[in-house]
Design a protein around this motif. Structure first.
Motif, PDB file in Angstrom:
ATOM      1  N   ALA A  41      -8.763   1.196   8.147  1.00 39.69           N
ATOM      2  CA  ALA A  41      -9.611   0.660   7.077  1.00 39.69           C
ATOM      3  C   ALA A  41      -9.317  -0.810   6.799  1.00 39.69           C
ATOM      4  CB  ALA A  41      -9.418   1.485   5.804  1.00 39.69           C
ATOM      5  N   CYS A  42      -8.116  -1.266   7.163  1.00 40.02           N
ATOM      6  CA  CYS A  42      -7.798  -2.700   6.999  1.00 40.02           C
ATOM      7  C   CYS A  42      -8.605  -3.551   7.971  1.00 40.02           C
ATOM      8  CB  CYS A  42      -6.301  -2.931   7.223  1.00 40.02           C
ATOM      9  SG  CYS A  42      -5.258  -2.209   5.936  1.00 40.02           S
TER      10      CYS A  42
ATOM     11  N   VAL B 153      -5.499   2.543  -2.502  1.00 40.70           N
ATOM     12  CA  VAL B 153      -6.174   3.133  -1.337  1.00 40.70           C
ATOM     13  C   VAL B 153      -6.471   4.601  -1.633  1.00 40.70           C
ATOM     14  CG1 VAL B 153      -5.059   1.587   0.320  1.00 40.70           C
ATOM     15  CG2 VAL B 153      -3.995   3.796  -0.213  1.00 40.70           C
ATOM     16  N   GLN B 154      -7.377   5.169  -0.880  1.00 43.28           N
ATOM     17  CA  GLN B 154      -7.707   6.583  -0.994  1.00 43.28           C
ATOM     18  C   GLN B 154      -7.990   7.164   0.377  1.00 43.28           C
ATOM     19  OE1 GLN B 154     -11.050   6.928  -3.736  1.00 43.28           O
ATOM     20  NE2 GLN B 154      -9.785   8.120  -5.137  1.00 43.28           N
ATOM     21  N   CYS B 155      -7.724   8.453   0.528  1.00 46.16           N
ATOM     22  CA  CYS B 155      -8.114   9.177   1.734  1.00 46.16           C
ATOM     23  C   CYS B 155      -8.846  10.459   1.312  1.00 46.16           C
ATOM     24  CB  CYS B 155      -6.898   9.513   2.597  1.00 46.16           C
ATOM     25  SG  CYS B 155      -6.137   8.073   3.383  1.00 46.16           S
TER      26      CYS B 155
ATOM     27  N   GLY C 194     -10.233   6.839   5.379  1.00 48.80           N
ATOM     28  CA  GLY C 194      -9.381   5.942   4.603  1.00 48.80           C
ATOM     29  C   GLY C 194     -10.196   4.858   3.941  1.00 48.80           C
TER      30      GLY C 194
ATOM     31  N   VAL D 202      -5.713   4.506   6.960  1.00 46.90           N
ATOM     32  CA  VAL D 202      -5.568   3.324   6.106  1.00 46.90           C
ATOM     33  C   VAL D 202      -5.419   2.060   6.953  1.00 46.90           C
ATOM     34  CG1 VAL D 202      -4.020   2.183   4.464  1.00 46.90           C
ATOM     35  CG2 VAL D 202      -4.691   4.565   4.099  1.00 46.90           C
TER      36      VAL D 202
ATOM     37  N   VAL E 171      -9.680   1.304   1.578  1.00 47.43           N
ATOM     38  CA  VAL E 171      -8.855   0.274   0.927  1.00 47.43           C
ATOM     39  C   VAL E 171      -9.724  -0.399  -0.118  1.00 47.43           C
ATOM     40  CG1 VAL E 171      -7.535  -1.847   1.252  1.00 47.43           C
ATOM     41  CG2 VAL E 171      -7.490  -0.071   3.017  1.00 47.43           C
ATOM     42  N   LYS E 172      -9.284  -0.407  -1.374  1.00 49.56           N
ATOM     43  CA  LYS E 172     -10.157  -0.789  -2.489  1.00 49.56           C
ATOM     44  C   LYS E 172     -10.088  -2.259  -2.880  1.00 49.56           C
ATOM     45  CE  LYS E 172     -10.571   3.745  -4.561  1.00 49.56           C
ATOM     46  NZ  LYS E 172     -10.563   4.509  -5.823  1.00 49.56           N
TER      47      LYS E 172
ATOM     48  N   LEU F 105       0.633   5.204   0.234  1.00 47.11           N
ATOM     49  CA  LEU F 105      -0.191   6.390   0.410  1.00 47.11           C
ATOM     50  C   LEU F 105       0.183   7.420  -0.649  1.00 47.11           C
ATOM     51  CD1 LEU F 105      -0.610   4.926   3.178  1.00 47.11           C
ATOM     52  CD2 LEU F 105      -0.921   7.193   4.159  1.00 47.11           C
TER      53      LEU F 105
ATOM     54  N   ILE G  92       2.983  -0.879   4.193  1.00 43.20           N
ATOM     55  CA  ILE G  92       2.398   0.434   3.940  1.00 43.20           C
ATOM     56  C   ILE G  92       3.509   1.474   3.864  1.00 43.20           C
ATOM     57  CG2 ILE G  92       0.747   2.158   4.725  1.00 43.20           C
ATOM     58  CD1 ILE G  92      -0.705   0.001   6.275  1.00 43.20           C
TER      59      ILE G  92
ATOM     60  N   VAL H  13       0.864  -1.178   0.000  1.00 46.40           N
ATOM     61  CA  VAL H  13       0.000   0.000   0.000  1.00 46.40           C
ATOM     62  C   VAL H  13       0.899   1.226   0.000  1.00 46.40           C
ATOM     63  CG1 VAL H  13      -1.596   1.379   1.365  1.00 46.40           C
ATOM     64  CG2 VAL H  13      -1.961  -1.085   1.147  1.00 46.40           C
TER      65      VAL H  13
END
Length: 369
Positions: free
Chosen positions: A97-98, A37-39, A49, A94, A51-52, A10, A62, A8
């Motif tokens: 979000a995991c 990933v996005q924030c 956060g 992030v 996670v796609k 950022l 990360i 990942v």
């Protein structure tokens, strides 16, 4: 057998993440490991956060660059630049979000967040220690950093993984590749510590090179604080003569540059032949005018810093600057950890540095014949 790998990156480390993924792909039969990933931010500046892809049971790495001021976000209709605090918050988002599903989480944070706030002098916070404990409490198994300002910070998390990696091998490789006329012995080369805190890294490199060390110590005005620090009154030198020698100044970072330029100036005044400046992190928080002026005055010959953090485009175009590429090394660290192998030679690459120096000396002798 290696666990299923996931990387990942950022937004602060997106470019490095793509390069590292490409390197690992070349080593591992074309497979790619980047997980998007996005924030995103709300209009107030608050964020979340995302996670796609699934990270369930992944060995997750990360990447974050807390010193990347080029990333911006929209807040109340205006653009704000991301501060180290913002980048650290996004890292936590992030991780959150995991949702505890990753098999293992390793954070690769080249510049250790708040590493300069590592000890208490007055009634003040210990931000680096709090940050490390916060990450561990969120489920991070290991933290990888480079040339930490004070590696003793790992004492804040004594039961968790913490690796402080030295970029000495890459600095050595860069210097030897750029300058083929170095005479590497105690009569011609000397390593210089710009202050007491840099002595460990200076002694390590000088020992491998087989040369002597010198040290400057900072006299400070402890009655006042300017920009969070006690201002430096003067640099005083301890060590043998530098006259006629190539001097290599080694530090963990260049911030404003005032201190390291003063060190270079004093070395030249003492008769140093050439002055090379090594710093793992080139922050250049006050711009480049001081360095341009110092270079034009002949105070130093080259500045070497790594690409572990964001590099301003203007910096990479300077004739006095050399960028030390670390992406392949970071890829090797991820590859090694994912396979469950020892990190010893990556953390302290003494053997490989010695081999490189022996080959350099041998080639130099052959060229004389």
């Amino acid at each position: 057998m290696a666990e299923k790998l996931g990387i990942v990156a950022l937004e602060s480390a997106a470019n490095a993440g793509n390069i590292i993924d490409s390197i690992l792909s070349g080593w591992r039969n074309g497979e790619h490991f980047l997980i998007p990933v996005q924030c995103p931010r709300f209009g107030t500046g608050e964020a979340k956060g995302i996670v796609k892809e699934s990270v369930r049971d992944r060995d997750l790495y990360i990447l974050v660059d807390v010193c990347n001021p080029s990333v911006t976000y929209l807040m109340d209709g205006e653009r704000n630049r991301m501060s180290p605090d913002d980048h650290f918050q996004d890292l936590k988002r992030v991780i959150a979000a995991c949702n505890g599903k990753a098999g293992r989480i390793t954070v690769i944070m080249p510049f250790l967040y708040e590493s300069r706030q590592h000890r208490r002098v007055l009634r003040e916070s210990l931000d680096c220690a709090v940050m490390l404990q916060e990450l561990v409490n969120m489920g991070v198994h290991e933290i990888i950093t480079f040339d930490a300002h004070d590696p003793r910070m790992q004492s804040a998390i004594p039961l968790s993984g913490f690796e402080n990696v030295s970029p000495s091998l890459q600095f050595t490789q860069a210097l030897l590749s750029e300058y083929g006329d170095l005479q590497i012995d105690s009569k011609h080369v000397m390593f210089i510590s710009p202050d007491e805190g840099a002595m460990d890294r200076v002694v390590f490199m000088a020992t491998i090179f087989g040369v002597n060390v010198g040290m400057f110590y900072k006299r400070r005005n402890y009655t006042t604080i300017v920009n969070g620090m006690n201002p430096i009154i003067a640099h005083d030198f301890c060590g043998e003569s530098v006259k006629g020698k190539d001097c290599i100044v080694v530090d963990d970072m260049i911030s404003s540059g005032t201190s390291i330029i003063d060190v270079a100036k004093q070395l030249k005044e003492r008769g140093a032949k050439r002055v090379f400046l090594f710093a793992t992190f080139g922050l250049f928080t006050n711009g480049f005018e001081k360095f341009d002026a110092a270079f034009s005055q002949g105070l130093f010959d080259r500045v070497f810093t790594t690409n572990l953090i964001h590099q301003k485009t203007e910096l990479t175009q300077k004739s006095w600057y050399f960028s030390v590429d670390m992406n392949r090394y970071v890829a090797a660290i991820i590859d090694t950890l994912n396979k469950g192998e020892s990190m010893q030679e990556l953390i302290r690459p003494a053997r490989r540095m010695k081999e490189m120096l022996d080959l350099y000396r041998k080639n130099g002798e052959n060229n004389k014949q």
